[in-house]
Write a protein that holds these residues in place. Structure first.
Motif, PDB file in Angstrom:
ATOM      1  N   TYR A 283       1.164  -1.351  -0.171  1.00 10.14           N
ATOM      2  CA  TYR A 283       0.207   0.078  -0.287  1.00 10.14           C
ATOM      3  C   TYR A 283       0.949   1.326  -0.016  1.00 10.14           C
ATOM      4  O   TYR A 283       0.794   1.888  -0.516  1.00 10.14           O
ATOM      5  CB  TYR A 283      -0.395   0.201   1.412  1.00 10.14           C
ATOM      6  N   ARG A 284       2.085   1.643   0.513  1.00 11.41           N
ATOM      7  CA  ARG A 284       2.738   2.896   1.171  1.00 11.41           C
ATOM      8  C   ARG A 284       3.285   2.695  -0.441  1.00 11.41           C
ATOM      9  O   ARG A 284       3.804   3.879  -0.981  1.00 11.41           O
ATOM     10  CB  ARG A 284       3.410   3.079   1.779  1.00 11.41           C
ATOM     11  N   PHE A 285       3.747   1.338  -1.086  1.00  8.87           N
ATOM     12  CA  PHE A 285       4.697   1.549  -2.094  1.00  8.87           C
ATOM     13  C   PHE A 285       3.705   2.770  -3.328  1.00  8.87           C
ATOM     14  O   PHE A 285       3.998   2.401  -4.460  1.00  8.87           O
ATOM     15  CB  PHE A 285       5.717   0.061  -2.380  1.00  8.87           C
ATOM     16  N   VAL A 286       2.451   1.750  -3.505  1.00  8.18           N
ATOM     17  CA  VAL A 286       1.406   2.575  -4.716  1.00  8.18           C
ATOM     18  C   VAL A 286       1.545   3.310  -4.525  1.00  8.18           C
ATOM     19  O   VAL A 286       1.431   4.286  -5.214  1.00  8.18           O
ATOM     20  CB  VAL A 286       0.412   0.947  -5.018  1.00  8.18           C
ATOM     21  N   ASN A 287       1.294   3.572  -3.033  1.00  5.53           N
ATOM     22  CA  ASN A 287       0.463   5.006  -3.451  1.00  5.53           C
ATOM     23  C   ASN A 287       2.111   6.388  -3.364  1.00  5.53           C
ATOM     24  O   ASN A 287       1.739   7.511  -3.746  1.00  5.53           O
ATOM     25  CB  ASN A 287       0.222   5.126  -1.249  1.00  5.53           C
TER      26      ASN A 287
ATOM     27  N   VAL B 291       4.114   5.952  -5.629  1.00  6.55           N
ATOM     28  CA  VAL B 291       4.012   5.905  -6.632  1.00  6.55           C
ATOM     29  C   VAL B 291       3.081   6.355  -7.162  1.00  6.55           C
ATOM     30  O   VAL B 291       2.956   7.158  -8.246  1.00  6.55           O
ATOM     31  CB  VAL B 291       4.131   4.580  -7.731  1.00  6.55           C
ATOM     32  N   GLN B 292       1.763   6.598  -7.274  1.00  5.25           N
ATOM     33  CA  GLN B 292       0.642   7.520  -7.757  1.00  5.25           C
ATOM     34  C   GLN B 292       0.986   8.510  -7.279  1.00  5.25           C
ATOM     35  O   GLN B 292       0.555   9.828  -8.702  1.00  5.25           O
ATOM     36  CB  GLN B 292      -0.617   7.163  -6.795  1.00  5.25           C
ATOM     37  N   ASP B 293       1.684   8.930  -6.672  1.00 10.26           N
ATOM     38  CA  ASP B 293       1.815  10.088  -5.753  1.00 10.26           C
ATOM     39  C   ASP B 293       3.004  11.530  -6.347  1.00 10.26           C
ATOM     40  O   ASP B 293       2.491  12.324  -7.227  1.00 10.26           O
ATOM     41  CB  ASP B 293       2.257  10.521  -4.716  1.00 10.26           C
ATOM     42  N   TRP B 294       3.873  10.199  -6.514  1.00  9.29           N
ATOM     43  CA  TRP B 294       4.815  10.968  -8.126  1.00  9.29           C
ATOM     44  C   TRP B 294       3.985  10.864  -9.257  1.00  9.29           C
ATOM     45  O   TRP B 294       3.986  12.003 -10.193  1.00  9.29           O
ATOM     46  CB  TRP B 294       6.038   9.716  -7.723  1.00  9.29           C
ATOM     47  N   LEU B 295       3.929  10.350  -9.907  1.00 14.07           N
ATOM     48  CA  LEU B 295       2.712  10.221 -11.071  1.00 14.07           C
ATOM     49  C   LEU B 295       1.926  11.677 -11.255  1.00 14.07           C
ATOM     50  O   LEU B 295       1.750  11.804 -12.130  1.00 14.07           O
ATOM     51  CB  LEU B 295       2.498   8.671 -11.706  1.00 14.07           C
ATOM     52  N   ASN B 296       1.268  11.850 -10.389  1.00 13.97           N
ATOM     53  CA  ASN B 296      -0.089  12.881  -9.883  1.00 13.97           C
ATOM     54  C   ASN B 296       0.697  13.614  -9.873  1.00 13.97           C
ATOM     55  O   ASN B 296       0.185  15.582 -10.471  1.00 13.97           O
ATOM     56  CB  ASN B 296      -1.063  12.974  -8.786  1.00 13.97           C
ATOM     57  N   ASN B 297       1.517  14.235  -9.019  1.00 11.25           N
ATOM     58  CA  ASN B 297       2.655  15.499  -9.205  1.00 11.25           C
ATOM     59  C   ASN B 297       3.829  15.681 -10.007  1.00 11.25           C
ATOM     60  O   ASN B 297       4.248  17.051 -10.523  1.00 11.25           O
ATOM     61  CB  ASN B 297       3.938  15.286  -7.958  1.00 11.25           C
ATOM     62  N   HIS B 298       3.658  15.018 -11.256  1.00  9.67           N
ATOM     63  CA  HIS B 298       4.597  15.057 -12.636  1.00  9.67           C
ATOM     64  C   HIS B 298       4.428  15.099 -13.257  1.00  9.67           C
ATOM     65  O   HIS B 298       4.647  15.553 -14.845  1.00  9.67           O
ATOM     66  CB  HIS B 298       5.799  14.007 -12.054  1.00  9.67           C
ATOM     67  N   GLN B 299       3.428  14.413 -13.789  1.00  6.64           N
ATOM     68  CA  GLN B 299       2.262  14.525 -15.125  1.00  6.64           C
ATOM     69  C   GLN B 299       2.750  13.429 -15.880  1.00  6.64           C
ATOM     70  O   GLN B 299       3.212  14.022 -16.948  1.00  6.64           O
ATOM     71  CB  GLN B 299       1.565  15.609 -15.096  1.00  6.64           C
ATOM     72  N   PRO B 300       4.146  12.631 -15.896  1.00  5.68           N
ATOM     73  CA  PRO B 300       5.147  12.324 -17.235  1.00  5.68           C
ATOM     74  C   PRO B 300       4.409  11.892 -18.500  1.00  5.68           C
ATOM     75  O   PRO B 300       2.905  11.489 -18.241  1.00  5.68           O
ATOM     76  CB  PRO B 300       5.737  11.392 -16.389  1.00  5.68           C
ATOM     77  N   ALA B 301       5.450  11.647 -19.650  1.00  9.08           N
ATOM     78  CA  ALA B 301       4.924  10.838 -20.845  1.00  9.08           C
ATOM     79  C   ALA B 301       5.160  10.150 -21.237  1.00  9.08           C
ATOM     80  O   ALA B 301       6.549   9.765 -21.109  1.00  9.08           O
ATOM     81  CB  ALA B 301       4.758  12.054 -21.403  1.00  9.08           C
ATOM     82  N   LEU B 302       4.781   7.952 -20.272  1.00  4.48           N
ATOM     83  CA  LEU B 302       6.067   7.849 -20.311  1.00  4.48           C
ATOM     84  C   LEU B 302       5.981   6.503 -21.403  1.00  4.48           C
ATOM     85  O   LEU B 302       4.914   6.572 -22.289  1.00  4.48           O
ATOM     86  CB  LEU B 302       6.307   6.611 -18.964  1.00  4.48           C
ATOM     87  N   VAL B 303       7.396   5.842 -22.328  1.00  2.42           N
ATOM     88  CA  VAL B 303       7.126   5.205 -23.002  1.00  2.42           C
ATOM     89  C   VAL B 303       7.064   3.711 -22.464  1.00  2.42           C
ATOM     90  O   VAL B 303       6.602   2.786 -22.630  1.00  2.42           O
ATOM     91  CB  VAL B 303       8.171   5.434 -23.994  1.00  2.42           C
ATOM     92  N   ARG B 304       8.932   3.443 -21.937  1.00  3.72           N
ATOM     93  CA  ARG B 304       8.814   2.691 -21.128  1.00  3.72           C
ATOM     94  C   ARG B 304       9.431   2.495 -20.092  1.00  3.72           C
ATOM     95  O   ARG B 304      10.250   3.260 -19.725  1.00  3.72           O
ATOM     96  CB  ARG B 304      10.151   1.827 -21.436  1.00  3.72           C
ATOM     97  N   ALA B 305       8.845   1.342 -18.867  1.00  5.26           N
ATOM     98  CA  ALA B 305       8.661   1.812 -17.004  1.00  5.26           C
ATOM     99  C   ALA B 305       9.372   0.184 -17.365  1.00  5.26           C
ATOM    100  O   ALA B 305       8.945  -1.010 -17.533  1.00  5.26           O
ATOM    101  CB  ALA B 305       7.545   2.460 -16.718  1.00  5.26           C
ATOM    102  N   ALA B 306       9.532   0.398 -15.800  1.00 10.92           N
ATOM    103  CA  ALA B 306       9.836  -1.287 -15.401  1.00 10.92           C
ATOM    104  C   ALA B 306       9.573  -0.827 -13.715  1.00 10.92           C
ATOM    105  O   ALA B 306      10.286  -0.270 -12.818  1.00 10.92           O
ATOM    106  CB  ALA B 306      10.715  -1.747 -15.348  1.00 10.92           C
ATOM    107  N   ASP B 307       8.904  -2.796 -13.408  1.00 11.19           N
ATOM    108  CA  ASP B 307       8.605  -2.705 -12.144  1.00 11.19           C
ATOM    109  C   ASP B 307       9.446  -4.113 -11.191  1.00 11.19           C
ATOM    110  O   ASP B 307       9.758  -4.824 -12.173  1.00 11.19           O
ATOM    111  CB  ASP B 307       7.033  -2.925 -11.700  1.00 11.19           C
ATOM    112  N   VAL B 308      10.367  -3.625 -10.820  1.00 10.75           N
ATOM    113  CA  VAL B 308      11.804  -4.716 -10.604  1.00 10.75           C
ATOM    114  C   VAL B 308      11.072  -5.344  -9.472  1.00 10.75           C
ATOM    115  O   VAL B 308      11.217  -4.848  -8.185  1.00 10.75           O
ATOM    116  CB  VAL B 308      12.728  -3.893 -10.197  1.00 10.75           C
ATOM    117  N   GLY B 309      10.880  -6.423  -9.500  1.00  9.10           N
ATOM    118  CA  GLY B 309      10.687  -8.043  -7.697  1.00  9.10           C
ATOM    119  C   GLY B 309       8.941  -7.303  -8.033  1.00  9.10           C
ATOM    120  O   GLY B 309       8.534  -7.001  -6.801  1.00  9.10           O
TER     121      GLY B 309
END
Length: 325
Positions: free
Chosen positions: A130-134, A136-154
């Motif tokens: 829960y803390r991890f996903v929150n 990540v979501q906070d960073w996405l909301n604050n930065h509004q990036p246009a991502l092409v490729r991403a990875a979730d490690v583990g």
């Protein structure tokens, strides 16, 4: 005696495909029932199950959340048949247990291993998720990036990868794990969430991920585990080994301007943070900028009773945000 249950099967389907379809269908049934469950720490889980009257399940939250054994008549025949087809039924005394749990994360429903997670191939989900996903979501909301490729490690259950993929539907999200069972859960959970841009990949950290990445997210194991179970053991100094490896690999995998979001736990010793000290030494000459935030000062305190943690005062949950210049 346990009654035999038969089901119709499509001959052209592989057994693994039939099991996966049944598991996705079962999740759909749970959603129509309004099922919801917040997964707690193992210690809190144990306290709840030890209470008087909690030995046997009384509803589906007990079956699929609290991992309690249940009597056959508790579960509707169609649901029991789906459990059988999915291969998740385990005999227990005069009843049954489910080998998986379903947990809620916002409007997501995510499968993972049943309690207790003692197997080496267990897929863990809990408060850290829960803390991890929150984060990540906070960073996405604050930065509004246009991502092409991403990875979730583990990636584990795929919670982070799926949340990221839903927020960035045009982004290819590679979900990497060394545990085949984790990738199986990730595929199921992505189907349940109707997310098509998650790509499960078997591998160790970022070793087999080709090309540059705009975002790397990671919630690696960080405990010191004598059994060295993959979902739990962090290795290295005080469990920080995998976290350090991810930072080292990210420096070579991120695209210019790309970001690493690393959520991990840190064993604090006599008022000092050894993981931060390692980071400072590792990153002092790197062309990046980074922030280090303590999200929770005291997690999994029950671990401090174990001899491996004799020198540790507390375990803190931290978020490292590292961006290449």
């Amino acid at each position: 005696m346990h009654a035999a249950v038969t089901s119709c099967k499509t001959p052209s389907e592989e057994p693994s495909e039939r099991r996966a379809k049944a598991l996705v269908a079962l999740a759909g049934k749970l959603q129509t029932y309004g099922y919801g469950f917040t997964t707690v720490t193992p210690l809190t889980h144990a306290y709840n199950n030890e209470r008087q009257g909690n030995r046997w399940a009384e509803d589906l939250r007990d079956v699929f959340g609290w991992s309690r054994p249940f009597l056959r008549e508790l579960v509707a025949p169609d649901d029991f048949d789906l459990m059988l087809q999915a291969g998740i039924l385990r005999p227990w005394a005069e009843g049954w247990r489910s080998s998986i749990r379903w947990s809620s994360l916002g409007d997501l429903l995510l499968s993972h291993s049943a309690y207790p997670t003692s197997s080496a191939e267990s897929v863990f989900f809990g408060p850290d998720t829960y803390r991890f996903v929150n984060a990540v979501q906070d960073w996405l909301n604050n930065h509004q990036p246009a991502l092409v490729r991403a990875a979730d490690v583990g990636c584990g259950s795929g919670a982070g990868a799926i949340a990221l993929a839903r927020s960035q539907p045009r982004c290819e999200v590679v979900a990497v794990d060394i545990n085949p069972q984790a990738l199986h859960m990730t595929r199921i959970n992505a189907q349940v969430a109707a997310v098509g841009n998650v790509i499960p990949k078997l591998g160790s950290l970022l070793d087999d991920v080709e090309g540059r990445l705009d975002l790397i997210i990671a919630n690696p194991p960080y405990m010191m585990d004598a059994q060295e179970r993959a979902y739990r053991h962090g290795g290295g100094e005080l469990g920080a080994g995998l976290s350090i490896q991810i930072v080292e690999q990210a420096l070579g995998k991120l695209a210019k301007g790309g970001t690493l979001l690393l959520y991990t736990g840190v064993a604090m010793v006599r008022g000092t943070d050894p993981f931060r000290a390692q980071l400072q030494q590792l990153l002092h000459s790197s062309d990046c900028h980074w922030q280090y935030q303590e999200l929770d000062p005291d997690v999994f305190s029950e671990e401090l009773r174990r001899p491996e943690y004799a020198s540790v005062e507390r375990i803190a949950a931290i978020l490292l945000t590292l961006t290449l210049n």
